[in-house]
Scaffold this active site. Structure first.
Site, PDB file in Angstrom:
ATOM      1  N   HIS A  66      13.915  45.396 -64.013  1.00  0.00           N
ATOM      2  CA  HIS A  66      14.014  44.253 -64.939  1.00  0.00           C
ATOM      3  C   HIS A  66      15.465  43.894 -65.244  1.00  0.00           C
ATOM      4  CE1 HIS A  66       9.670  45.178 -66.397  1.00  0.00           C
ATOM      5  NE2 HIS A  66       9.684  44.321 -65.393  1.00  0.00           N
TER       6      HIS A  66
ATOM      7  N   THR B 263       2.213  39.211 -63.992  1.00  0.00           N
ATOM      8  CA  THR B 263       3.564  39.521 -64.462  1.00  0.00           C
ATOM      9  C   THR B 263       3.636  39.356 -65.971  1.00  0.00           C
ATOM     10  OG1 THR B 263       5.916  39.211 -63.998  1.00  0.00           O
ATOM     11  CG2 THR B 263       4.606  37.192 -64.270  1.00  0.00           C
ATOM     12  N   THR B 264       4.598  40.080 -66.578  1.00  0.00           N
ATOM     13  CA  THR B 264       4.778  40.039 -68.027  1.00  0.00           C
ATOM     14  C   THR B 264       5.824  38.975 -68.366  1.00  0.00           C
ATOM     15  OG1 THR B 264       4.649  42.458 -67.796  1.00  0.00           O
ATOM     16  CG2 THR B 264       5.103  41.589 -70.003  1.00  0.00           C
ATOM     17  N   PRO B 265       5.455  37.900 -69.040  1.00  0.00           N
ATOM     18  CA  PRO B 265       6.455  36.886 -69.416  1.00  0.00           C
ATOM     19  C   PRO B 265       7.533  37.514 -70.302  1.00  0.00           C
ATOM     20  CG  PRO B 265       4.243  36.031 -69.709  1.00  0.00           C
ATOM     21  CD  PRO B 265       4.102  37.509 -69.445  1.00  0.00           C
TER      22      PRO B 265
ATOM     23  N   GLU C 146      -5.601  55.383 -67.794  1.00  0.00           N
ATOM     24  CA  GLU C 146      -4.563  55.921 -66.885  1.00  0.00           C
ATOM     25  C   GLU C 146      -4.177  57.314 -67.342  1.00  0.00           C
ATOM     26  OE1 GLU C 146      -1.305  53.370 -64.971  1.00  0.00           O
ATOM     27  OE2 GLU C 146      -1.888  52.261 -66.759  1.00  0.00           O
TER      28      GLU C 146
HETATM   29  P1  IMP Z   1       6.222  42.725 -64.225  1.00  0.00           P
HETATM   30  O1  IMP Z   1       5.149  42.522 -65.264  1.00  0.00           O
HETATM   31  O2  IMP Z   1       6.219  41.670 -63.169  1.00  0.00           O
HETATM   32  O3  IMP Z   1       7.590  42.886 -64.859  1.00  0.00           O
HETATM   33  O4  IMP Z   1       5.876  44.077 -63.433  1.00  0.00           O
HETATM   34  C1  IMP Z   1       6.253  45.374 -63.883  1.00  0.00           C
HETATM   35  C2  IMP Z   1       5.468  45.769 -65.121  1.00  0.00           C
HETATM   36  O5  IMP Z   1       4.077  45.935 -64.780  1.00  0.00           O
HETATM   37  C3  IMP Z   1       5.874  47.122 -65.690  1.00  0.00           C
HETATM   38  O6  IMP Z   1       6.981  46.992 -66.560  1.00  0.00           O
HETATM   39  C4  IMP Z   1       4.615  47.564 -66.423  1.00  0.00           C
HETATM   40  O7  IMP Z   1       4.533  46.958 -67.698  1.00  0.00           O
HETATM   41  C5  IMP Z   1       3.511  46.993 -65.570  1.00  0.00           C
HETATM   42  N1  IMP Z   1       2.996  48.012 -64.621  1.00  0.00           N
HETATM   43  C6  IMP Z   1       3.255  48.163 -63.317  1.00  0.00           C
HETATM   44  N2  IMP Z   1       2.580  49.215 -62.813  1.00  0.00           N
HETATM   45  C7  IMP Z   1       1.857  49.730 -63.815  1.00  0.00           C
HETATM   46  C8  IMP Z   1       0.949  50.830 -63.923  1.00  0.00           C
HETATM   47  O8  IMP Z   1       0.648  51.575 -62.968  1.00  0.00           O
HETATM   48  N3  IMP Z   1       0.424  51.053 -65.161  1.00  0.00           N
HETATM   49  C9  IMP Z   1       0.698  50.273 -66.235  1.00  0.00           C
HETATM   50  N4  IMP Z   1       1.540  49.240 -66.168  1.00  0.00           N
HETATM   51  C10 IMP Z   1       2.114  48.965 -64.976  1.00  0.00           C
END
Ligand code: IMP
Ligand code: ZN
Length: 347
Positions: free
Chosen positions: A68, A100-102, A207
């Site tokens: 990030h 994706t997380t905004p 998880e």
């Molecule tokens: P983004 O949302 O595009 O930034 O992708 C990365 C984010 O996805 C991470 O910061 C986590 O919040 C989430 N993430 C990715 N893999 C996992 C997982 O295996 N468990 C829970 N959250 C995950």
């Protein structure tokens, strides 16, 4: 040690596939991460985390924080979204639900909305290039993730944004992030609002062993669940009774040590019980995998026939967040691919 055979991998690459659980920032190519780390002059101590190798779940979350730090501006976000879509298309994925997380980054003039629009732009650019090259077509939709570190207001902001962007390809909401953090009650009101707004919902669940939370999530009745690694007998029975489809990510669960070995992965008991299961990558970049590899690994671990692999792939269409007409189009595409493969075999 390689957990699949090359011959089976070739078959799995030719298989049309549906990807329903892929995080944008977890799906970056290694080379792209390295390039961005150099460009952003990332602290060398952090660069070490990027080196591949098995990582625990908590190391994975540290790595996401590093990624990030190097994917901060709108142009980079558009670029990586485009690249990730192209990578899935190259792997013969015909329909991708990217999530994706905004993010809000005031130093880059970035709001959750501008971040999401940058992602949508990259997705559209890649799909446009794909159509222009007359290569394999890929349909893509977006899910917006709520990070478990977020509070109720931030979660609601993401839901409202998703609701506003439904006509632009946002179809649902995901709950993800470090499973040891946060409380279900924080995000539940936002998730109820998402449902009210007609958005689909998928939750990362179990998880880690957290029976009270997993039970609350099952009672919420999301449209899909992700992982479901740590269940006791009672929760497993409850889960089966709901019939909620599960997104399962073999390499992710093995590498992060949520599951001991591929043959012991719960994909097989869920599948054998007739529970709807979907094979997914989770973070193809972080875990050095692809959806074809995940299918080839499943073939080896569970002794699946090629017919079973095809059926698992096609059944995922039922669990997409598309409408019935769009699902029907995908089924036709699979049928055409089947006929094409048969014709190639006979010629
Ligand atoms: P983004 O949302 O595009 O930034 O992708 C990365 C984010 O996805 C991470 O910061 C986590 O919040 C989430 N993430 C990715 N893999 C996992 C997982 O295996 N468990 C829970 N959250 C995950
Ligand atoms: Zn995930």
């Amino acid at each position: 040690m390689q957990h699949y055979c090359e011959e089976e991998l070739k078959f799995c690459q030719a298989l049309p596939k549906i990807e329903l659980h892929a995080h944008l920032n977890g799906s970056l190519r290694d080379a792209t991460i390295r390039k961005l780390a150099i460009k952003r002059q990332l602290d060398p101590s952090l660069t070490k985390l990027i080196e591949k190798g098995d990582r625990t779940l908590s190391e994975c979350f540290k790595l996401f924080d590093v990624i990030h730090q190097i994917t901060t501006d709108h142009e980079t976000i558009t670029g990586i979204a485009s690249e990730v879509v192209e990578d899935f298309a190259a792997d013969n994925v015909r329909y991708l639900e990217l999530r994706t997380t905004p993010k809000t980054r005031s130093e880059h003039g970035m709001t959750k909305r501008s971040y999401t629009e940058a992602v949508l732009k990259g997705m559209q650019e890649a799909q446009g290039r794909q159509r222009a090259s007359k290569g394999r077509s890929i349909a893509v939709r977006l899910l917006l993730s709520i990070d478990r570190r977020e509070d109720a207001a931030a979660a609601l902001e993401t839901v409202q944004l998703a609701a506003e962007l439904q006509s632009r390809g946002v179809v649902g909401i995901d709950l993800s992030g470090n499973p040891t953090l946060g409380q279900w009650s924080t995000w539940e009101p936002a998730l109820q609002e998402a449902r009210r707004q007609g958005l689909k919902i998928t939750l990362h669940a179990a998880e880690v062993y957290n029976p009270a939370e997993t039970e609350a999530m099952l009672h919420f009745r999301p449209d899909r669940l992700g992982h479901m690694c740590c269940l006791d007998e009672r929760l497993e029975a409850l889960h089966y009774s709901t019939g909620i489809p599960v997104e399962l990510c073999l390499s992710s669960n093995i590498i992060t040590e949520s599951v001991a070995s591929y043959p012991e992965h719960h994909f097989h008991p869920f599948y054998s019980a007739g529970h709807p299961v979907i094979l997914c990558t989770d973070d193809s970049g972080v875990f050095s995998t692809s959806l074809s590899k995940e299918f080839a690994i499943a073939a080896q671990a569970f002794q699946f026939s090629r017919l079973q692999l095809w059926q698992i792939s096609e059944a995922a269409i039922d669990h997409t967040f598309l409408n019935e007409e769009e699902k029907q189009d995908l089924r036709k595409e699979f049928e055409n691919a089947r006929l094409k493969l048969q014709a190639e075999k006979c010629s």
